[in-house]
Design a protein around this motif. Structure first.
Motif, PDB file in Angstrom:
ATOM      1  N   SER A 202      41.854  53.761  47.692  1.00 43.84           N
ATOM      2  CA  SER A 202      40.557  54.211  47.653  1.00 43.84           C
ATOM      3  C   SER A 202      40.683  56.004  47.482  1.00 43.84           C
ATOM      4  CB  SER A 202      39.553  53.915  48.559  1.00 43.84           C
ATOM      5  OG  SER A 202      38.412  54.889  48.690  1.00 43.84           O
ATOM      6  N   THR A 248      35.501  51.267  46.895  1.00 47.04           N
ATOM      7  CA  THR A 248      36.243  51.849  46.042  1.00 47.04           C
ATOM      8  C   THR A 248      37.662  51.774  45.884  1.00 47.04           C
ATOM      9  OG1 THR A 248      36.129  53.805  47.788  1.00 47.04           O
ATOM     10  CG2 THR A 248      34.387  53.778  45.704  1.00 47.04           C
ATOM     11  N   SER A 249      38.117  50.727  46.693  1.00 42.74           N
ATOM     12  CA  SER A 249      39.589  50.465  46.671  1.00 42.74           C
ATOM     13  C   SER A 249      40.081  49.621  45.434  1.00 42.74           C
ATOM     14  CB  SER A 249      40.147  49.778  48.033  1.00 42.74           C
ATOM     15  OG  SER A 249      39.532  48.574  47.694  1.00 42.74           O
ATOM     16  N   ASN A 250      41.150  49.315  45.134  1.00 38.34           N
ATOM     17  CA  ASN A 250      41.710  48.651  43.891  1.00 38.34           C
ATOM     18  C   ASN A 250      42.474  47.459  44.374  1.00 38.34           C
ATOM     19  OD1 ASN A 250      42.417  47.890  41.382  1.00 38.34           O
ATOM     20  ND2 ASN A 250      43.675  49.440  40.856  1.00 38.34           N
ATOM     21  N   ALA A 252      38.497  46.395  44.212  1.00 35.78           N
ATOM     22  CA  ALA A 252      37.249  46.656  45.177  1.00 35.78           C
ATOM     23  C   ALA A 252      36.853  45.608  46.007  1.00 35.78           C
ATOM     24  CB  ALA A 252      36.264  47.214  44.165  1.00 35.78           C
TER      25      ALA A 252
END
Ligand code: PMV
Length: 326
Positions: A202, A248-250, A252
């Motif tokens: 993120s 907002t991490s990948n 999410a």
């Protein structure tokens, strides 16, 4: 080592300043410190028996054989103790939560805190609180905060030796109450062990990590001074920041359900109109509403009126992990 058995009890805990992301995912050395309160009504009771007749570890959860995944995690943890003592017996582990399983309330903190004390004692070790907290951290990061009593701070540290939790105030220091509003009882899709490694992806995690020392300081002081306004502000800010990182991490992670947001809005409005309450949310949709014990009835009545709230479980500050058998 002859057959040895021990039983321990430990509380779950709720973090006000959150742990999300590790510097070291294997040893669970966190990216930041965190502050929590033990939850006196949510406990795990665990018995460990090392037995020379066993050819593998066994685990029962609330009287039923566990999943192979849960057994593997417990076995990996017991391996740390076997390595430390140099004695390689397998164990029968029986663990019971006093809160209903499948309510979406995380049990890994109380589970690994109780397991640390029961297994180390059964293996013949006598560990000080700091050592127990370090050991519990290896099972589940937040478990290290369920070893000491009351209001607890996990000092992030840099390595296995200096990353552990200490009590900053006893349970009777402040008459807070945590009312967990359960809005979903489903198993979460991404558990925290799989979630922590995603934090770094993120763009907001670096900012969160930089700001956390300040949040820890404000929260610690607010608890010590029993300053609810300052406490509420920093607790909600820190919760929102952690969920912003998750979202907002990948990939999410979006843990909130519509009812989660309804409760957030309600709690903010209640506070605006004079009721001392605030919210915090872990890696799931359920909302922990923190208030004062004298307002418990009012808080639970108001929460029960919100559509989507299925159940409410309230806890006062809880004590340290302790032996249940001697
Ligand atoms: O101890 P873990 O790996 O279950 O992580 C706990 C993470 C949060 O509950 C979301 C935050 C916290 O500090 O307890």
């Amino acid at each position: 080592m002859s057959d040895r058995s021990a039983t321990a009890i430990s509380c779950s805990n709720i973090a006000f300043i959150k742990y999300w992301g590790n510097r070291d995912n294997v040893c669970r050395i966190p990216a930041t410190g965190s502050i929590s309160m033990n939850l006196g009504s949510l406990t795990t009771h665990t018995t460990v028996t090392f037995d020379a007749a066993l050819t593998r570890d066994h685990l029962t959860l609330n009287g039923n054989p566990s999943s192979s995944q849960a057994l593997q995690r417990v076995s990996d943890f017991l391996a740390l103790i076997r390595k430390r003592t140099g004695q390689f017996l397998f164990a029968q582990v029986s663990s019971e939560n006093n809160f209903p399983m499948g309510t979406g309330i995380a049990s890994s903190a109380s589970a690994f805190a109780a397991l640390s004390l029961a297994a180390s004692t059964a293996a013949g070790l006598t560990l000080e609180e700091v050592e127990l907290s370090r050991l519990a951290r290896r099972g589940s990061g937040s478990a290290c905060r369920s070893i000491p009593a009351g209001f607890v701070e996990w000092r992030a540290g840099h390595n296995d030796d200096d990353s552990y939790a200490v009590s900053i105030a006893p349970p009777d220091h402040w008459n807070l109450i945590d009312c967990v509003a359960i809005v979903s009882q489903e198993h979460k899709s991404t558990g925290s062990s799989d979630g922590h490694p995603l934090a770094e992806s993120s763009p907001l995690q670096q900012t969160r990590v930089q700001q956390t020392p300040q949040h820890l300081e404000i929260c610690r002081e607010a608890i010590l001074q029993r300053d609810f306004d300052a406490f509420a502000k920093v607790t909600e800010l820190d919760c929102n920041l952690m969920h912003a990182v998750m979202m907002t991490s990948n990939p999410a992670l979006l843990y909130w359900q519509p009812a989660t947001l309804s409760i957030i809005h309600a709690v903010r409005a209640w506070r605006q109109f004079g009721l001392p309450v605030c919210y915090t949310i872990d890696a799931g949709p359920n909302v922990h509403v923190i208030g004062l014990q004298k307002d418990q009835d009012q808080i639970t009545k108001r929460l029960a009126d919100i559509p989507g709230v299925q159940k409410i479980i309230c806890s006062s500050p809880g004590g340290a992990a302790h032996r249940a058998d001697g």
